[in-house]
Design a protein around this motif. Structure first.
Motif, PDB file in Angstrom:
ATOM      1  N   SER A   1     -92.685  12.593  20.683  1.00 21.32           N
ATOM      2  CA  SER A   1     -92.189  11.218  20.844  1.00 21.32           C
ATOM      3  C   SER A   1     -91.440  11.070  22.166  1.00 21.32           C
ATOM      4  O   SER A   1     -91.495  10.014  22.805  1.00 21.32           O
ATOM      5  CB  SER A   1     -91.281  10.832  19.674  1.00 21.32           C
ATOM      6  OG  SER A   1     -90.078  11.571  19.699  1.00 21.32           O
ATOM      7  N   LEU A   2     -90.769  12.131  22.584  1.00 20.96           N
ATOM      8  CA  LEU A   2     -90.087  12.107  23.873  1.00 20.96           C
ATOM      9  C   LEU A   2     -91.092  11.984  25.017  1.00 20.96           C
ATOM     10  O   LEU A   2     -90.913  11.180  25.933  1.00 20.96           O
ATOM     11  CB  LEU A   2     -89.252  13.372  24.050  1.00 20.96           C
ATOM     12  CG  LEU A   2     -88.597  13.559  25.420  1.00 20.96           C
ATOM     13  CD1 LEU A   2     -87.547  12.486  25.666  1.00 20.96           C
ATOM     14  CD2 LEU A   2     -87.988  14.943  25.551  1.00 20.96           C
ATOM     15  N   ILE A   3     -92.163  12.757  24.938  1.00 20.80           N
ATOM     16  CA  ILE A   3     -93.198  12.689  25.976  1.00 20.80           C
ATOM     17  C   ILE A   3     -93.804  11.291  26.036  1.00 20.80           C
ATOM     18  O   ILE A   3     -93.977  10.708  27.119  1.00 20.80           O
ATOM     19  CB  ILE A   3     -94.282  13.748  25.710  1.00 20.80           C
ATOM     20  CG1 ILE A   3     -93.699  15.164  25.884  1.00 20.80           C
ATOM     21  CG2 ILE A   3     -95.470  13.554  26.658  1.00 20.80           C
ATOM     22  CD1 ILE A   3     -94.636  16.265  25.447  1.00 20.80           C
ATOM     23  N   ALA A   4     -94.109  10.729  24.852  1.00 19.63           N
ATOM     24  CA  ALA A   4     -94.678   9.382  24.802  1.00 19.63           C
ATOM     25  C   ALA A   4     -93.700   8.361  25.385  1.00 19.63           C
ATOM     26  O   ALA A   4     -94.089   7.450  26.137  1.00 19.63           O
ATOM     27  CB  ALA A   4     -95.018   9.013  23.358  1.00 19.63           C
ATOM     28  N   GLY A   5     -92.403   8.506  25.069  1.00 19.05           N
ATOM     29  CA  GLY A   5     -91.410   7.583  25.595  1.00 19.05           C
ATOM     30  C   GLY A   5     -91.252   7.698  27.095  1.00 19.05           C
ATOM     31  O   GLY A   5     -91.122   6.680  27.795  1.00 19.05           O
ATOM     32  N   LEU A   6     -91.266   8.920  27.615  1.00 18.58           N
ATOM     33  CA  LEU A   6     -91.127   9.118  29.064  1.00 18.58           C
ATOM     34  C   LEU A   6     -92.316   8.541  29.825  1.00 18.58           C
ATOM     35  O   LEU A   6     -92.154   7.903  30.872  1.00 18.58           O
ATOM     36  CB  LEU A   6     -90.986  10.619  29.376  1.00 18.58           C
ATOM     37  CG  LEU A   6     -89.654  11.262  28.964  1.00 18.58           C
ATOM     38  CD1 LEU A   6     -89.712  12.766  29.162  1.00 18.58           C
ATOM     39  CD2 LEU A   6     -88.496  10.666  29.756  1.00 18.58           C
TER      40      LEU A   6
ATOM     41  N   ALA B   1     -92.712  16.837  16.388  1.00 21.04           N
ATOM     42  CA  ALA B   1     -92.709  15.373  16.451  1.00 21.04           C
ATOM     43  C   ALA B   1     -91.655  14.822  17.421  1.00 21.04           C
ATOM     44  O   ALA B   1     -91.966  13.910  18.205  1.00 21.04           O
ATOM     45  CB  ALA B   1     -92.512  14.793  15.045  1.00 21.04           C
ATOM     46  N   PRO B   2     -90.404  15.306  17.422  1.00 19.57           N
ATOM     47  CA  PRO B   2     -89.441  14.773  18.393  1.00 19.57           C
ATOM     48  C   PRO B   2     -89.860  14.979  19.838  1.00 19.57           C
ATOM     49  O   PRO B   2     -89.686  14.083  20.677  1.00 19.57           O
ATOM     50  CB  PRO B   2     -88.159  15.557  18.064  1.00 19.57           C
ATOM     51  CG  PRO B   2     -88.290  15.903  16.624  1.00 19.57           C
ATOM     52  CD  PRO B   2     -89.759  16.191  16.439  1.00 19.57           C
TER      53      PRO B   2
ATOM     54  N   VAL C   1     -86.556  12.765   8.247  1.00 22.19           N
ATOM     55  CA  VAL C   1     -85.709  12.592   9.428  1.00 22.19           C
ATOM     56  C   VAL C   1     -86.361  13.216  10.654  1.00 22.19           C
ATOM     57  O   VAL C   1     -86.441  12.594  11.719  1.00 22.19           O
ATOM     58  CB  VAL C   1     -84.314  13.211   9.190  1.00 22.19           C
ATOM     59  CG1 VAL C   1     -83.507  13.212  10.480  1.00 22.19           C
ATOM     60  CG2 VAL C   1     -83.567  12.437   8.112  1.00 22.19           C
ATOM     61  N   PHE C   2     -86.830  14.441  10.516  1.00 23.48           N
ATOM     62  CA  PHE C   2     -87.336  15.207  11.658  1.00 23.48           C
ATOM     63  C   PHE C   2     -88.664  14.677  12.171  1.00 23.48           C
ATOM     64  O   PHE C   2     -88.907  14.653  13.387  1.00 23.48           O
ATOM     65  CB  PHE C   2     -87.471  16.680  11.267  1.00 23.48           C
ATOM     66  CG  PHE C   2     -87.800  17.582  12.430  1.00 23.48           C
ATOM     67  CD1 PHE C   2     -86.814  17.966  13.324  1.00 23.48           C
ATOM     68  CD2 PHE C   2     -89.091  18.050  12.619  1.00 23.48           C
ATOM     69  CE1 PHE C   2     -87.112  18.797  14.397  1.00 23.48           C
ATOM     70  CE2 PHE C   2     -89.396  18.884  13.681  1.00 23.48           C
ATOM     71  CZ  PHE C   2     -88.402  19.266  14.578  1.00 23.48           C
ATOM     72  N   ASN C   3     -89.533  14.240  11.269  1.00 26.96           N
ATOM     73  CA  ASN C   3     -90.890  13.858  11.670  1.00 26.96           C
ATOM     74  C   ASN C   3     -91.101  12.365  11.850  1.00 26.96           C
ATOM     75  O   ASN C   3     -92.111  11.950  12.419  1.00 26.96           O
ATOM     76  CB  ASN C   3     -91.908  14.381  10.639  1.00 26.96           C
ATOM     77  CG  ASN C   3     -91.979  15.891  10.614  1.00 26.96           C
ATOM     78  OD1 ASN C   3     -92.053  16.533  11.652  1.00 26.96           O
ATOM     79  ND2 ASN C   3     -91.934  16.471   9.419  1.00 26.96           N
ATOM     80  N   CYS C   4     -90.144  11.532  11.398  1.00 29.00           N
ATOM     81  CA  CYS C   4     -90.329  10.081  11.511  1.00 29.00           C
ATOM     82  C   CYS C   4     -89.115   9.380  12.116  1.00 29.00           C
ATOM     83  O   CYS C   4     -89.211   8.777  13.179  1.00 29.00           O
ATOM     84  CB  CYS C   4     -90.645   9.487  10.136  1.00 29.00           C
ATOM     85  SG  CYS C   4     -90.818   7.684  10.145  1.00 29.00           S
ATOM     86  N   LEU C   5     -87.954   9.481  11.462  1.00 25.24           N
ATOM     87  CA  LEU C   5     -86.794   8.699  11.884  1.00 25.24           C
ATOM     88  C   LEU C   5     -86.267   9.137  13.244  1.00 25.24           C
ATOM     89  O   LEU C   5     -86.040   8.307  14.128  1.00 25.24           O
ATOM     90  CB  LEU C   5     -85.687   8.792  10.827  1.00 25.24           C
ATOM     91  CG  LEU C   5     -86.068   8.381   9.397  1.00 25.24           C
ATOM     92  CD1 LEU C   5     -84.851   8.462   8.496  1.00 25.24           C
ATOM     93  CD2 LEU C   5     -86.674   6.988   9.367  1.00 25.24           C
TER      94      LEU C   5
ATOM     95  N   CYS D   1     -88.527   8.218  16.166  1.00 24.74           N
ATOM     96  CA  CYS D   1     -88.410   6.793  16.486  1.00 24.74           C
ATOM     97  C   CYS D   1     -87.145   6.519  17.287  1.00 24.74           C
ATOM     98  O   CYS D   1     -87.150   5.708  18.221  1.00 24.74           O
ATOM     99  CB  CYS D   1     -88.408   5.955  15.201  1.00 24.74           C
ATOM    100  SG  CYS D   1     -90.027   5.857  14.389  1.00 24.74           S
ATOM    101  N   LEU D   2     -86.045   7.196  16.931  1.00 26.42           N
ATOM    102  CA  LEU D   2     -84.800   7.052  17.682  1.00 26.42           C
ATOM    103  C   LEU D   2     -84.995   7.500  19.132  1.00 26.42           C
ATOM    104  O   LEU D   2     -84.548   6.830  20.073  1.00 26.42           O
ATOM    105  CB  LEU D   2     -83.703   7.881  17.015  1.00 26.42           C
ATOM    106  CG  LEU D   2     -82.356   7.906  17.739  1.00 26.42           C
ATOM    107  CD1 LEU D   2     -81.674   6.546  17.675  1.00 26.42           C
ATOM    108  CD2 LEU D   2     -81.442   8.979  17.136  1.00 26.42           C
ATOM    109  N   ILE D   3     -85.663   8.616  19.313  1.00 28.29           N
ATOM    110  CA  ILE D   3     -85.914   9.132  20.657  1.00 28.29           C
ATOM    111  C   ILE D   3     -86.767   8.149  21.450  1.00 28.29           C
ATOM    112  O   ILE D   3     -86.432   7.775  22.580  1.00 28.29           O
ATOM    113  CB  ILE D   3     -86.611  10.507  20.587  1.00 28.29           C
ATOM    114  CG1 ILE D   3     -85.653  11.556  20.012  1.00 28.29           C
ATOM    115  CG2 ILE D   3     -87.103  10.943  21.969  1.00 28.29           C
ATOM    116  CD1 ILE D   3     -86.302  12.900  19.749  1.00 28.29           C
ATOM    117  N   PHE D   4     -87.879   7.741  20.873  1.00 28.53           N
ATOM    118  CA  PHE D   4     -88.812   6.854  21.583  1.00 28.53           C
ATOM    119  C   PHE D   4     -88.132   5.560  21.997  1.00 28.53           C
ATOM    120  O   PHE D   4     -88.256   5.113  23.147  1.00 28.53           O
ATOM    121  CB  PHE D   4     -90.020   6.557  20.691  1.00 28.53           C
ATOM    122  CG  PHE D   4     -91.056   5.698  21.358  1.00 28.53           C
ATOM    123  CD1 PHE D   4     -91.996   6.258  22.211  1.00 28.53           C
ATOM    124  CD2 PHE D   4     -91.098   4.337  21.147  1.00 28.53           C
ATOM    125  CE1 PHE D   4     -92.954   5.473  22.841  1.00 28.53           C
ATOM    126  CE2 PHE D   4     -92.037   3.533  21.766  1.00 28.53           C
ATOM    127  CZ  PHE D   4     -92.973   4.115  22.611  1.00 28.53           C
TER     128      PHE D   4
END
Length: 314
Positions: free
Chosen positions: A170-175, A166-167, A42-46, A49-52
């Protein structure tokens, strides 16, 4: 405006998934040995992905006010709750070594992730949900710095190191992708894979929450304490909501950020903090009592606080 019962119905799937987790642990289908692996999944993958997915194509996050206010208020509000809970616990007679630190940590952390995510999506849609996920980075920062320092005395420098995960990545990548309008250029197979993982994040996380919770339901009498239970309810469900609603009302915030604070104001104590308290050698039962008491009553108070917030703040 939604009625109390309509708001309550939004919570039914949340608590139903937690109940499924309890049932699967009791039935032996979801064993304690699986907890660590599922948590890592959950913490490192799912969850990343939800955040991104909710950040990369989010017009609300192109507003610099959301990018700055969301994590800042997440950190500030949670830190204030930590310090207030610790101070009031001392006034109530709790001492170090007998639950005061664990109480301050447990009651200071609201359920800022798994429970608000479906509520935000159901009430306000994707734009506000993305702002919530950015806000949660500030919450994580408070948990691993101010919170850990309060709980165990670990240095703030050590706490900051744990924020790079990881979260957050993924947030940085999404932003970055959102600012450069790269979301529409993601190949369809990759986008569908990310979406498939994203939709699993909350259900799996809530089921795992129920499974962890089941371990503490063996001795029901131990879950209620004459001091810890009522004090945690008064603070988390009675006093602390005014911190969030006050910020939403008084500060010059966007509509998306106000909505985030309204939902966060209504939340009971978090669940995953129990594992952190245990790992740090704190008084785990204190955290369990705070979480059980506020979550059980939260079934009824969450819709009330949501109605107050939605009526109070335009």
């Amino acid at each position: 405006m939604l009625s109390y019962w309509q708001l309550l119905l939004l919570l039914v799937p949340v608590f139903a998934l937690i109940a499924i987790g309890v049932a699967t642990r009791k039935a032996g289908w979801l064993t304690t040995e699986a907890d660590s692996s599922l948590l890592k999944l959950v913490f490192n993958c799912l969850y990343p992905c939800l955040i991104f997915e909710n950040v990369v194509n989010n017009p609300a996050l192109k507003d610099p006010r959301n990018l700055i206010a969301a994590p800042t208020l997440g950190f500030a509000c949670m830190s204030a709750c930590f310090l207030l809970a610790y101070w009031i616990a001392g006034l109530a007679g709790m001492t170090k070594g007998h639950g005061r630190r664990a109480f301050g940590y447990a009651v200071g952390i609201n359920n800022f992730g798994y429970m608000p995510i479906p509520l935000m999506a159901g009430l306000f849609g994707k734009d506000s949900l993305g702002t919530l996920l950015v806000h949660n980075v500030g919450c994580e920062a408070a948990i691993w710095t101010v919170g850990i320092f309060l709980l165990s005395g670990v240095s703030l420098r050590e706490g900051w190191r744990r924020i790079i995960n990881a979260p957050v990545l993924s947030l940085i990548a999404g932003l970055v992708g959102n600012q450069l309008d790269l979301g529409s250029r993601i190949p369809i197979p990759l986008a569908e894979t990310i979406h498939a993982c994203a939709v699993c994040a909350v259900p799996v996380g809530l089921i795992l929450t129920g499974a962890v919770l089941a371990e503490f339901l063996v001795e029901p009498r131990a879950l209620v304490d004459r001091l810890t239970t009522p004090l945690s309810i008064v603070l988390r469900l009675g006093l602390f909501p005014f911190i969030y609603l006050g910020a939403a009302l008084l500060l010059p915030l966007t509509v998306e950020m106000q909505r985030v604070l309204i939902v966060q104001a209504a939340m009971p104590c978090g669940v995953m903090m129990i594992a952190i308290i245990k790992h740090q050698g704190g008084h785990t039962l204190t955290g369990v009592r705070a979480m059980i008491g506020t979550t059980a009553l939260g079934i009824f108070t969450i819709p009330l606080w949501l109605k107050v917030g939605l009526a109070w703040i335009p």
